[in-house]
Design an enzyme around this catalytic site. Structure first.
Site, short mmCIF file in Angstrom:
data_model
loop_
_atom_site.label_atom_id
_atom_site.label_comp_id
_atom_site.label_asym_id
_atom_site.label_seq_id
_atom_site.Cartn_x
_atom_site.Cartn_y
_atom_site.Cartn_z
N HIS B 117 -9.86 -1.54 4.20
CA HIS B 117 -9.41 -0.23 3.74
C HIS B 117 -9.42 -0.29 2.22
CE1 HIS B 117 -6.45 2.94 2.83
NE2 HIS B 117 -6.60 3.38 4.07
N ASP B 194 -3.46 -7.55 5.16
CA ASP B 194 -3.17 -6.13 5.31
C ASP B 194 -2.85 -5.89 6.79
OD1 ASP B 194 -3.22 -3.42 5.76
OD2 ASP B 194 -5.13 -3.06 4.74
N GLN B 197 -2.57 -1.81 10.26
CA GLN B 197 -3.01 -1.42 11.60
C GLN B 197 -2.62 -2.46 12.65
OE1 GLN B 197 -4.21 1.49 12.19
NE2 GLN B 197 -4.74 2.16 10.14
N LYS B 220 3.22 4.24 10.03
CA LYS B 220 2.24 4.02 11.07
C LYS B 220 2.88 3.38 12.31
CE LYS B 220 -1.72 3.23 7.99
NZ LYS B 220 -2.29 4.55 7.81
N CYS B 362 -11.11 5.99 4.32
CA CYS B 362 -10.79 5.08 3.21
C CYS B 362 -11.48 3.74 3.36
CB CYS B 362 -9.29 4.88 3.07
SG CYS B 362 -8.45 6.38 2.59
#
Lengths: 138, 404
Positions: B117, B194, B197, B220, B362
């Protein structure tokens, strides 16, 4: 509901866009080729416009008849239909005319309701055209 | 998993029974308990935290700190290792500028992947440009798996910044293995994950992963917007200098010098999103009650169902990106449908009250790698089911009818 943005006329311009392609560099010195290219950062779409100008003061680029105009690139139904309709409209007119074209004009030209999230798509071709004027100034 | 039990917990789904929400990878819906908790804070103890020597400020501080404990428990870290930021992007930028910027020398290397991302790509790219470092980009294969990531790690690798789960391909990267191999090549490499997700959808255990830092966002994972998390191994966090200077992050200030607070407070300057942080705990507790394993299994089954049904219905007309094996992918399905533009697909689906995302999500470098300007993406969470997939298929048939 916004599905009626996909009217027959819009879809027709998408499937068979008018003035699609790129104008090659002209041989005659009385004609001037100018171009503009813009990107829609929200989706990566891209439109490039080439305009063939003729007129007495073309070297200064502040006026001149748009003899021919073509666009190419990638985009959604709305941006492509907008480019097709806009190039049809502006062909044969004076370059000066571009500066006066506003958002409202494009929406009217498309003749379908454009939501906020699609406005950028609809205006991308006009932005490419305006780029030509800006380049001329710089 | 009995979905009916969860649907009623989400006001947006309970009220608008026709809403087909397939955009949880962008932001999840929020259960009533989270919304109630925000209201509770503002109605009952809606004042500033820390140093307020009165009951409601102490209550707000306690509630705020309870979230830190909940986050630590959720990812198996320690409370003092949990820093509240605004979002994943800010967490990653904090690392880029507080930790890496000053350590980076010309010739050093930063390794990222092509599936990142922008939040985990642009900060590193810019840092490399500013400091004369080299950005090494791990490529993917045709199935959306990382291609030999260890080949991008050398003795010069200062940072390895990788996404756990791709927000486009859905690929679940073998982070634990990659970190192990990277540290073997260069023990000094700072490993930054990261988890935006991943943490909402999988059981993530930072000790097991062996990473130095993990960044993710509350919004999220059923929580409020405005709250991000940066988890860092204590020893790694001690290396960081503060990013923002101001209130709440100091011990003593003199006209000519300042002594900073200990971690995590030295990174939390200024009044934070108190309501957001407090309500985030309700989201974590909700997820814990349902069970992360259950959520993962549900999404795996649903993704498998969607992949199967999309292939049955559209065959080669529709191309799904990323791994075929649902064991290796999260509940994210990005696809190309004939040569229709993502915006047009999303627009026609929107008229059926189906929410998907269109664009480059993104992840422009990834789309360039895939040879695409944009894609459409449907993503799942615990409140989605087979009915949503069928509605999506029906919607896509309408797309084909209008644009075909």
């Amino acid at each position: 509901m916004s599905v009626n943005i996909y009217k027959e006329i819009i879809l027709e311009h998408w499937k068979n866009p008018h003035n699609y392609g790129r104008i090659p560099r002209p041989a005659r010195p009385s004609l001037k080729l100018v171009q503009g290219r813009v990107l829609n950062p929200s989706c990566g779409d891209e439109i490039e416009m080439t305009v063939l100008l003729s007129g007495s003061r073309i070297n200064k680029f502040d006026s001149g008849e748009i003899k021919e105009i073509k666009f190419q690139g990638r985009g959604c139904v709305i941006s492509r239909a907008s480019a097709s309709l806009l190039t049809d409209y502006i062909k044969g007119k004076d370059l000066k005319k571009i500066a006066n074209l506003k958002k409202e004009f494009i929406i009217k030209l498309l003749g379908v309701p454009i939501s906020i999230s699609r406005l950028k798509c609809a205006l991308l071709p006009l932005e490419a055209l305006k780029q030509i004027i800006n380049d001329k100034k710089s | 998993m009995n979905l009916k039990r969860y649907l009623k917990d989400f006001p947006l789904l309970a009220k608008a029974k026709t809403l087909i929400y397939l955009d949880s990878a962008a932001s999840s819906l929020k259960p009533a308990v989270v919304i109630e908790k925000i209201k509770e804070y503002y109605e009952q103890y809606g004042v500033n935290i820390f140093r307020g020597i009165y009951k409601i400020s102490e209550k707000a501080t306690q509630e705020y700190e309870k979230t830190r404990e909940a986050v630590a428990r959720f990812i198996n870290g320690r409370p003092e290792e949990v820093i509240f930021t605004r979002n994943t992007t800010e967490s990653l930028n904090l690392l880029a500028y507080s930790l890496v910027y000053n350590q980076l020398k010309p010739g050093d290397e930063i390794a990222v992947s092509i599936m990142e991302h922008h939040a985990n790509f642009v900060p590193w790219q810019q840092l490399a440009l500013k400091r004369g470092a080299r950005l090494k980009i791990i490529d993917i294969d045709d199935n959306g798996y990382l291609k030999t990531p260890e080949k991008s790690i050398t003795k010069k690798t200062k940072v390895l910044a990788l996404t756990y789960v791709s927000n486009v391909l859905g690929t679940i990267n073998p982070i634990k293995e990659i970190i192990k191999r990277a540290k073997k090549i260069n023990p000094g490499t700072i490993t930054i994950i990261d988890g935006a997700q991943a943490v909402p959808h999988l059981k993530v255990d930072v000790r097991d992963l062996g990473c130095d830092f993990l960044a993710f966002s509350s919004h999220k994972m059923l929580g409020p917007t405005g709250v991000g998390i940066l988890w860092g191994r204590k020893e790694a966090l001690d290396e960081l200098s503060p990013f923002n200077y101001g209130g709440e992050m100091i011990k003593e200030v003199y006209p000519d010098r300042t002594i900073f607070e200990d971690i995590p407070y030295k990174f939390e300057a200024g009044t934070p999103d108190i309501a957001g942080v407090i309500a985030f705990r309700a989201a974590i507790e909700y997820l814990e009650k349902v069970g992360m394993e259950k959520i993962r299994n549900h999404e795996m089954e649903l993704t498998g169902y969607a992949l199967k049904r999309l292939t049955e219905e559209f065959k080669s007309e529709l191309k799904v990106f990323g791994p075929k094996n649902t064991k290796d992918r999260g509940g994210v399905i990005a696809f190309a449908f004939q040569d229709f533009h993502g915006h047009d697909i999303a627009q026609i689906l929107a008229d059926e009250n189906i929410c998907v995302r269109a664009g480059h999500h993104c992840a422009m470098p990834l789309h360039q790698r895939l040879g695409l300007a944009s894609s459409a993406r449907a993503s799942f969470y615990l409140y989605n089911d087979e009915n949503d997939v069928e509605k999506l298929i029906k919607g896509l048939k309408k797309v084909r009818k209008i644009l075909g």
